[in-house]
Every structure is written in structure tokens, then in C-alpha cells.
Design a protein around this motif. Structure first.
Motif, PDB file in Angstrom:
ATOM      1  N   LYS A  36       4.131 -30.231  25.897  1.00  0.00           N
ATOM      2  CA  LYS A  36       4.453 -28.994  26.609  1.00  0.00           C
ATOM      3  C   LYS A  36       3.518 -27.863  26.171  1.00  0.00           C
ATOM      4  CE  LYS A  36       8.308 -25.991  27.733  1.00  0.00           C
ATOM      5  NZ  LYS A  36       9.742 -25.747  27.585  1.00  0.00           N
ATOM      6  N   ALA A  37       3.233 -27.784  24.869  1.00  0.00           N
ATOM      7  CA  ALA A  37       2.339 -26.742  24.375  1.00  0.00           C
ATOM      8  C   ALA A  37       0.924 -26.921  24.918  1.00  0.00           C
ATOM      9  CB  ALA A  37       2.323 -26.757  22.849  1.00  0.00           C
ATOM     10  N   THR A  38       0.463 -28.151  25.005  1.00  0.00           N
ATOM     11  CA  THR A  38      -0.854 -28.416  25.567  1.00  0.00           C
ATOM     12  C   THR A  38      -0.903 -28.029  27.044  1.00  0.00           C
ATOM     13  OG1 THR A  38      -1.076 -30.254  24.026  1.00  0.00           O
ATOM     14  CG2 THR A  38      -2.630 -30.182  25.853  1.00  0.00           C
ATOM     15  N   GLU A  74      -3.438 -25.167  28.805  1.00  0.00           N
ATOM     16  CA  GLU A  74      -4.337 -25.458  29.918  1.00  0.00           C
ATOM     17  C   GLU A  74      -4.034 -24.616  31.160  1.00  0.00           C
ATOM     18  OE1 GLU A  74      -3.752 -29.598  30.472  1.00  0.00           O
ATOM     19  OE2 GLU A  74      -4.956 -30.146  28.722  1.00  0.00           O
ATOM     20  N   ARG A  75      -2.759 -24.401  31.445  1.00  0.00           N
ATOM     21  CA  ARG A  75      -2.381 -23.746  32.690  1.00  0.00           C
ATOM     22  C   ARG A  75      -2.225 -22.226  32.571  1.00  0.00           C
ATOM     23  NH1 ARG A  75      -2.926 -28.494  34.031  1.00  0.00           N
ATOM     24  NH2 ARG A  75      -1.606 -29.745  35.388  1.00  0.00           N
ATOM     25  N   ARG A  76      -1.649 -21.755  31.454  1.00  0.00           N
ATOM     26  CA  ARG A  76      -1.263 -20.346  31.368  1.00  0.00           C
ATOM     27  C   ARG A  76      -1.884 -19.579  30.203  1.00  0.00           C
ATOM     28  NH1 ARG A  76       5.130 -20.610  32.829  1.00  0.00           N
ATOM     29  NH2 ARG A  76       4.876 -21.642  34.835  1.00  0.00           N
ATOM     30  N   ASN A  77      -2.737 -20.237  29.406  1.00  0.00           N
ATOM     31  CA  ASN A  77      -3.379 -19.595  28.255  1.00  0.00           C
ATOM     32  C   ASN A  77      -2.344 -19.078  27.252  1.00  0.00           C
ATOM     33  OD1 ASN A  77      -5.737 -19.040  26.902  1.00  0.00           O
ATOM     34  ND2 ASN A  77      -5.960 -16.999  27.786  1.00  0.00           N
ATOM     35  N   VAL A 137       2.420 -17.193  22.140  1.00  0.00           N
ATOM     36  CA  VAL A 137       1.484 -16.074  22.234  1.00  0.00           C
ATOM     37  C   VAL A 137       0.664 -16.211  23.506  1.00  0.00           C
ATOM     38  CG1 VAL A 137      -0.431 -14.926  21.092  1.00  0.00           C
ATOM     39  CG2 VAL A 137       1.372 -15.950  19.725  1.00  0.00           C
ATOM     40  N   VAL A 138       0.659 -15.169  24.323  1.00  0.00           N
ATOM     41  CA  VAL A 138      -0.133 -15.147  25.547  1.00  0.00           C
ATOM     42  C   VAL A 138      -1.411 -14.365  25.263  1.00  0.00           C
ATOM     43  CG1 VAL A 138      -0.186 -14.467  27.968  1.00  0.00           C
ATOM     44  CG2 VAL A 138       1.964 -15.185  26.934  1.00  0.00           C
ATOM     45  N   LEU A 139      -2.552 -14.998  25.529  1.00  0.00           N
ATOM     46  CA  LEU A 139      -3.846 -14.353  25.282  1.00  0.00           C
ATOM     47  C   LEU A 139      -4.417 -13.778  26.569  1.00  0.00           C
ATOM     48  CD1 LEU A 139      -5.624 -16.880  22.912  1.00  0.00           C
ATOM     49  CD2 LEU A 139      -4.204 -14.929  22.309  1.00  0.00           C
ATOM     50  N   HIS A 140      -5.374 -12.889  26.407  1.00  0.00           N
ATOM     51  CA  HIS A 140      -6.119 -12.326  27.540  1.00  0.00           C
ATOM     52  C   HIS A 140      -6.820 -13.469  28.268  1.00  0.00           C
ATOM     53  CE1 HIS A 140      -9.226  -9.971  29.628  1.00  0.00           C
ATOM     54  NE2 HIS A 140      -8.292  -9.024  29.631  1.00  0.00           N
ATOM     55  N   SER A 141      -7.018 -13.343  29.555  1.00  0.00           N
ATOM     56  CA  SER A 141      -7.561 -14.436  30.370  1.00  0.00           C
ATOM     57  C   SER A 141      -8.963 -14.872  29.955  1.00  0.00           C
ATOM     58  CB  SER A 141      -7.559 -14.041  31.844  1.00  0.00           C
ATOM     59  OG  SER A 141      -8.375 -12.911  32.041  1.00  0.00           O
ATOM     60  N   GLU A 142      -9.717 -14.007  29.294  1.00  0.00           N
ATOM     61  CA  GLU A 142     -11.075 -14.365  28.882  1.00  0.00           C
ATOM     62  C   GLU A 142     -11.129 -15.007  27.490  1.00  0.00           C
ATOM     63  OE1 GLU A 142     -13.159 -10.700  29.083  1.00  0.00           O
ATOM     64  OE2 GLU A 142     -13.034 -10.572  31.266  1.00  0.00           O
ATOM     65  N   ASP A 143     -10.045 -14.932  26.713  1.00  0.00           N
ATOM     66  CA  ASP A 143     -10.037 -15.415  25.335  1.00  0.00           C
ATOM     67  C   ASP A 143      -9.446 -16.815  25.242  1.00  0.00           C
ATOM     68  OD1 ASP A 143     -11.092 -13.034  24.473  1.00  0.00           O
ATOM     69  OD2 ASP A 143      -9.143 -12.126  24.087  1.00  0.00           O
ATOM     70  N   ILE A 183      -8.622 -20.061  22.023  1.00  0.00           N
ATOM     71  CA  ILE A 183      -8.633 -20.507  20.633  1.00  0.00           C
ATOM     72  C   ILE A 183      -9.176 -21.924  20.658  1.00  0.00           C
ATOM     73  CG2 ILE A 183      -7.244 -21.055  18.616  1.00  0.00           C
ATOM     74  CD1 ILE A 183      -5.374 -18.787  19.384  1.00  0.00           C
ATOM     75  N   ALA A 184     -10.187 -22.211  19.853  1.00  0.00           N
ATOM     76  CA  ALA A 184     -10.962 -23.441  19.990  1.00  0.00           C
ATOM     77  C   ALA A 184     -10.241 -24.694  19.530  1.00  0.00           C
ATOM     78  CB  ALA A 184     -12.272 -23.297  19.213  1.00  0.00           C
ATOM     79  N   PHE A 185      -9.334 -24.631  18.561  1.00  0.00           N
ATOM     80  CA  PHE A 185      -8.796 -25.860  17.984  1.00  0.00           C
ATOM     81  C   PHE A 185      -7.748 -26.539  18.844  1.00  0.00           C
ATOM     82  CE2 PHE A 185      -6.045 -22.580  16.187  1.00  0.00           C
ATOM     83  CZ  PHE A 185      -4.797 -23.109  16.400  1.00  0.00           C
ATOM     84  N   PHE A 186      -7.303 -25.950  19.954  1.00  0.00           N
ATOM     85  CA  PHE A 186      -6.313 -26.598  20.814  1.00  0.00           C
ATOM     86  C   PHE A 186      -6.994 -27.547  21.769  1.00  0.00           C
ATOM     87  CE2 PHE A 186      -3.259 -23.516  19.364  1.00  0.00           C
ATOM     88  CZ  PHE A 186      -2.079 -24.228  19.430  1.00  0.00           C
TER      89      PHE A 186
END
Length: 90
Positions: free
Chosen positions: A13-15, A19-22, A79-85, A87-90
């Protein structure tokens, strides 16, 4: 900030949320607030946080032979991030 975020909470679910909602999920310290979580994520990964949602979960009751115990209480942050940001490890 290293005491606020315990680890990333990676599930199917987290993945899907990444992918869909950042949206990224983390297991956090039970005493941390939304502002603490926001500051820790922004400092650790150099991203812009739009919003933080938290869920406090009570530990499950468990039985082993004649003894009853409960699992640990945990707190999860979404945590919801800005659309341009990202996090690499996911």
C-alpha cells in the motif's frame, strides 16, 4: 531529527501511495508532533513537505500458552511531498 523518524514503512500500500500520490509513510516516535515530523523529513532529504497525517496504533493482544501480552504501540506518519520532490530510497 534522527530520534523522530524510526524507519520507513514499506508495504504494498505504501509503494502504491508513493507511485500514485507522492505520499511516503514512516514509523515515527510516539511523542513526536506533526511539526517535528515535517522538520525532520525536510532536513534529512531536502524536500518540501505539503502535509503530514499521523496514525497512532495500539498494540495487538497476543497469547502464548497461559500468558497474555500486548504488542508495542506505534505511530505512523504519512507525508505528502511537493509534486516536484521525490525521496530516492523508495
Amino acid at each position: 531529527m534522527y530520534n523522530v523518524i524510526i524507519r520507513a514503512h514499506v508495504t504494498e500500500k505504501a509503494t502504491h501511495l508513493v507511485e500514485r500520490r507522492n505520499m511516503y509513510t514512516f514509523l515515527v516516535n510516539k511523542d513526536s508532533t506533526k511539526t517535528d515530523i515535517r522538520q525532520a523529513v525536510e532536513e534529512l532529504w531536502n524536500v518540501r513537505v505539503v502535509s503530514v497525517k499521523t496514525v497512532s496504533r495500539v498494540g495487538k493482544p497476543r497469547r502464548h500458552k497461559m500468558r497474555e501480552t500486548t504488542g508495542p504501540d506505534t505511530k505512523k506518519a504519512i507525508v505528502v511531498l511537493h509534486s516536484e520532490d521525490r525521496i530516492a530510497f523508495f
